[in-house]
Design a protein around this motif. Structure first.
Motif, PDB file in Angstrom:
ATOM      1  N   SER A 121      36.904 -36.290  10.411  1.00 50.83           N
ATOM      2  CA  SER A 121      37.829 -35.637   9.469  1.00 50.83           C
ATOM      3  C   SER A 121      38.006 -36.461   8.196  1.00 50.83           C
ATOM      4  O   SER A 121      38.174 -35.904   7.105  1.00 50.83           O
ATOM      5  N   LEU A 176      34.706 -36.265   5.991  1.00 52.25           N
ATOM      6  CA  LEU A 176      34.574 -34.901   5.477  1.00 52.25           C
ATOM      7  C   LEU A 176      35.619 -34.637   4.390  1.00 52.25           C
ATOM      8  O   LEU A 176      35.360 -33.918   3.420  1.00 52.25           O
ATOM      9  N   ARG A 183      34.775 -33.657   0.633  1.00 50.29           N
ATOM     10  CA  ARG A 183      35.320 -32.378   0.165  1.00 50.29           C
ATOM     11  C   ARG A 183      36.207 -32.550  -1.062  1.00 50.29           C
ATOM     12  O   ARG A 183      36.052 -31.849  -2.059  1.00 50.29           O
ATOM     13  N   LEU A 184      37.142 -33.499  -0.982  1.00 46.39           N
ATOM     14  CA  LEU A 184      38.181 -33.585  -1.997  1.00 46.39           C
ATOM     15  C   LEU A 184      37.747 -34.382  -3.225  1.00 46.39           C
ATOM     16  O   LEU A 184      38.158 -34.076  -4.344  1.00 46.39           O
ATOM     17  N   HIS A 244      33.489 -32.765  -3.725  1.00 45.43           N
ATOM     18  CA  HIS A 244      33.256 -31.314  -3.665  1.00 45.43           C
ATOM     19  C   HIS A 244      31.948 -30.967  -2.962  1.00 45.43           C
ATOM     20  O   HIS A 244      31.175 -30.127  -3.405  1.00 45.43           O
ATOM     21  N   ARG A 245      31.752 -31.624  -1.839  1.00 43.32           N
ATOM     22  CA  ARG A 245      30.545 -31.385  -1.048  1.00 43.32           C
ATOM     23  C   ARG A 245      30.911 -31.296   0.432  1.00 43.32           C
ATOM     24  O   ARG A 245      31.935 -31.838   0.864  1.00 43.32           O
ATOM     25  N   LEU A 246      30.050 -30.638   1.172  1.00 48.82           N
ATOM     26  CA  LEU A 246      30.139 -30.687   2.628  1.00 48.82           C
ATOM     27  C   LEU A 246      28.999 -31.583   3.090  1.00 48.82           C
ATOM     28  O   LEU A 246      27.825 -31.247   2.912  1.00 48.82           O
ATOM     29  N   SER A 247      29.368 -32.736   3.646  1.00 47.19           N
ATOM     30  CA  SER A 247      28.335 -33.715   3.988  1.00 47.19           C
ATOM     31  C   SER A 247      28.939 -34.803   4.858  1.00 47.19           C
ATOM     32  O   SER A 247      30.127 -35.108   4.773  1.00 47.19           O
ATOM     33  N   THR A 284      27.771 -38.103   1.800  1.00 47.17           N
ATOM     34  CA  THR A 284      28.244 -38.304   0.427  1.00 47.17           C
ATOM     35  C   THR A 284      29.752 -38.548   0.422  1.00 47.17           C
ATOM     36  O   THR A 284      30.539 -37.752  -0.102  1.00 47.17           O
ATOM     37  N   PRO A 300      45.411 -38.870   5.340  1.00 44.52           N
ATOM     38  CA  PRO A 300      46.219 -37.845   6.029  1.00 44.52           C
ATOM     39  C   PRO A 300      45.423 -36.982   6.994  1.00 44.52           C
ATOM     40  O   PRO A 300      46.022 -36.303   7.827  1.00 44.52           O
ATOM     41  N   PHE A 301      44.107 -37.014   6.883  1.00 43.48           N
ATOM     42  CA  PHE A 301      43.316 -36.143   7.745  1.00 43.48           C
ATOM     43  C   PHE A 301      42.934 -36.816   9.058  1.00 43.48           C
ATOM     44  O   PHE A 301      42.360 -36.179   9.933  1.00 43.48           O
TER      45      PHE A 301
END
Lengths: 148, 579
Positions: free
Chosen positions: A17, A20, A24-25, A28-31, A34, A120-121
């Motif tokens: 989490s 990711l 993401r934040l 701006h990728r799903l990986s 990265t 936080p994730f």
């Protein structure tokens, strides 16, 4: 200044989490790759997980080898990354002693900026932003603090 | 991106070559379960044998996989060696995220390799490699060697089979990343028939996310819902083993081959007891913060002078039922030790335990002897079960190889069909009543997860056949859409149709978001049509007598109610398929 620390990785369940969230934040990728923090299994799932991220060197070797000033030492450890200055030479990644810099196929680099967006994730409170000065004091006195 | 197209890798093991193809139909089949059925209709051979080289082995994910929490499972579809018909098995681990990060919506494996091989697929490569040296190795050894041979620790998924899959056992599973499985209905044998020992999915791709804040904001909302809800506690805390005591209290926990539905000894194998004394730690599927995987440990003294080894074994409700209460084994170490043996062999532990329970009762009735079972089987005798599990899992004699085809196959030879606890396949651990027995018998996967029949039983003491069947049909459609996303079903209370529509819209799947009920109905129909085309008919399913002899919290099973449910649900399924 604060730096990202991973004081409770023995609680990690390998959900990814955190990494990711960074991908993401911030990027701006799903990986899985990265991201400034990347989770790997340490010798298979039966032996738990390890977080690969910038450990905030006081004199970062990645910044020393950077020919364009894209990576510059950050106060209290780690680096500031100026993307516009990066010429994608790739010299920084092998210079890092803990393999904390990921370079994608286009030559773009990804390194932890110690922003704390990932924290936080994490469902198990494995991660923490800590004052670098406090951390070095804590390490020197070999204390382990419980989670808040 | 074109949101109506699926990207599929079709890999032929006979030639060692793959081909990326684009398949249209997103708005009609969504992904996952729906996509698998679509692909089977395209590449499958309904009339050919389950182990014919051309039969496809399909792995499919959904439009939300990896993009939202708990969208973390993969659908594996194939012709089952168990009933020779089309089926699905669902699994998690890192498989779904890894497949997403290869850039694929599905992987379809066809052909048979000339010799043992493993297949590695990443975002920029796909190749098969010879691995005769792995053939015969157990699941864990295979994993260890493959981890050394490939890069990407923690960012890949390793699917592999053990000796059970190599030997064609119809209850052989596919192990995923050590602690998860495509367990039921023989996916392991489907891989073995292709000489395919393992598949490594390298999640080395990078996917762009939608512009703007909408997606990230919605992700955070879903993440907060998931982690703030009771679901987090329920599945992380004791996990599914919490059901052992509650089902025992309801007289719904099968004991000793379903000769009883409650026993005071449950306290020794309860979820609480496992958590307090055997739980080592939790683990998670990638992209899921819940962490429902419970890893227990068992220590074993293998030599004098305090020489110990230890095993880490993931446990769930279903495996404690099948290798605990169903066998009368009431010590945790015993349950975990048996579980470890079946894990190594790559045999589905649910089916294996239920089949062994049949063999134990058949032994007591004089239908079997040590000539078949190698060791005398007695309920509660864990030492004998350990030896039996080794022989069974590895198919070491003719009897155990036959038992590996399912308890009813063995019963057809040795007798004892009346007490084989088979509802389409070896039963799941819910002796809740007539609705569940009918639901598993006729369910698409013969799984307790096809519908909430077990839950319906617990909430309804009435005997309204029409209402129960209407519930099963409606609930199946809803779950079929979730397994097309592909969501973990633990999240079914979080992911309402409204929320799933929001998630789909955030990723640009506006067409699908607007037609969820219609799409769910289409997927439900398509799956059943695919199953029928491969030979299924509800009339071919019979429910053994044992299930008519059970008493639950509602009292003795009502044979007429069960038969009426079976007949009416069968008719409803035929209607769904247009038969």
């Amino acid at each position: 200044m604060k730096i990202l620390t991973t004081p409770r990785m023995d609680r990690c369940i390998g959900c990814h989490s955190c990494s990711l969230a960074c991908a993401r934040l911030l990027h701006h990728r799903l990986s899985w790759d990265t991201a400034g923090i990347r989770i790997h299994s340490s010798g298979g799932l039966t032996t738990g997980f390890t977080a690969v991220h910038c450990l905030a060197c006081a004199s970062p070797p990645c910044a020393e080898v950077c020919p364009t000033g894209a990576l510059q030492p950050r106060r209290d450890g780690g680096v500031v990354f100026k993307k516009k200055l990066c010429n994608r030479c790739g010299a920084c990644a092998p210079a890092c002693p803990v393999d904390a810099i990921f370079i994608d196929r286009e030559g773009e680099l990804f390194v932890c900026l110690h922003c704390g967006l990932c924290i936080p994730f994490c469902p198990h409170d494995c991660l923490e932003l800590a004052e670098a000065s406090d951390l070095r004091l804590r390490l020197s006195s070999n204390l382990t603090e419980p989670a808040s | 991106m074109n949101t109506d197209r699926f990207t599929v890798l079709l890999f032929d093991l006979a030639t060692g070559k793959g081909e990326r193809v684009q398949v249209e139909g997103r708005d009609r089949v969504a992904g996952g379960s729906g996509l698998a059925a679509l692909l089977f209709d395209r590449y499958g051979q309904p009339g050919a044998a389950w182990d014919a080289p051309e039969q496809p082995l399909i792995f499919a994910i959904g439009p939300l996989t990896g993009y939202f929490p708990l969208m973390s499972k993969t659908i594996c579809a194939f012709i089952s060696p168990y009933h020779h018909q089309y089926t699905e098995s669902h699994g998690g681990g890192r498989s779904a995220m890894a497949l997403r990060l290869t850039g694929l919506d599905a992987l379809v494996v066809i052909g048979r390799s000339p010799g043992p091989c493993f297949l590695e697929v990443g975002s920029t490569h796909a190749h098969a490699r010879d691995c005769g040296f792995l053939w015969g190795l157990d699941v864990f050894e295979t994993g260890k060697v493959l981890r050394r041979m490939s890069k990407g620790s923690g960012h890949r998924s390793i699917l592999r089979i053990g000796p059970a899959g190599e030997n064609g056992a119809a209850i052989a599973g596919i192990n995923i990343d050590t602690y998860r499985h495509f367990g039921r209905l023989g996916g392991g044998a489907a891989m073995g028939a292709k000489n395919l020992k393992a598949i490594i999915l390298q999640g080395d791709g990078v996917l762009q996310l939608p512009q703007g804040n909408r997606y990230a904001t919605l992700f955070a909302e879903v993440h907060n819902q998931v982690t703030a809800s009771g679901m987090m506690k329920k599945y992380h805390d004791l996990g599914t083993p919490a059901n052992l005591e509650s089902l025992n209290d309801l007289q719904s926990l099968p004991w000793r081959n379903l000769q009883a539905t409650a026993d005071e000894a449950v306290e020794h194998i309860s979820g609480q007891r496992f958590a307090e004394e055997a739980l080592l730690r939790n683990s998670a599927c990638s992209g899921c913060p819940v962490g429902c995987i419970h890893v227990g440990f068992v220590r074993e003294k293998f030599m004098d002078s305090h020489r110990y080894l230890y095993r880490q074994v993931s446990y769930d409700y279903e495996t404690i039922f099948s290798l605990g209460s169903m066998l009368g084994v009431t010590d945790m170490s015993g349950v975990l030790t048996l579980l470890d043996l079946f894990e190594k062999a790559g045999m589905d532990a649910m089916s294996a335990g239920v089949a062994l329970a049949w063999a134990t009762e058949a032994t007591a009735k004089g239908l079997l002897s040590v000539q078949e079972t190698v060791v005398p089987l007695t309920f509660g005798d864990c030492a004998s079960y350990r030896q039996a599990a080794h022989s069974f899992g590895n198919g070491l004699n003719e009897f155990y190889r036959l038992l590996g085809q399912g308890a009813l196959k063995a019963a057809a030879v040795y007798g004892g069909e009346d007490f084989a606890c088979v509802l389409g396949q070896e039963m799941a651990g819910y002796a809740t009543g007539e609705v569940f027995f009918a639901a598993q018998s006729l369910g698409f996967r013969h799984s307790h997860l096809d519908t909430g029949g077990y839950s319906y039983d617990q909430q309804h003491a009435d005997k309204d056949v029409d209402a129960a069947v209407a519930f099963l049909v409606r609930d199946e459609a809803s779950r079929a859409f979730m397994t097309s996303m592909v969501a973990c079903l633990f999240a079914r209370n979080v992911y309402t149709d409204t929320l799933m529509a929001e998630c789909l819209q955030a990723l640009g799947y506006d067409g699908l978001a607007a037609t969820i009920p219609e799409c769910a109905a289409h997927i439900q129909k398509l799956r059943w049509q695919t199953r029928f085309a491969s030979g299924f008919h509800p009339a071919s399913i019979s429910i053994p007598k044992r299930f008519f002899q059970v008493a639950t919290w509602k009292g003795p099973i009502d044979p007429q109610y069960l038969q009426a449910l079976q007949a009416e649900y069968g008719r409803a399924i035929c209607a769904l398929a247009g038969r």
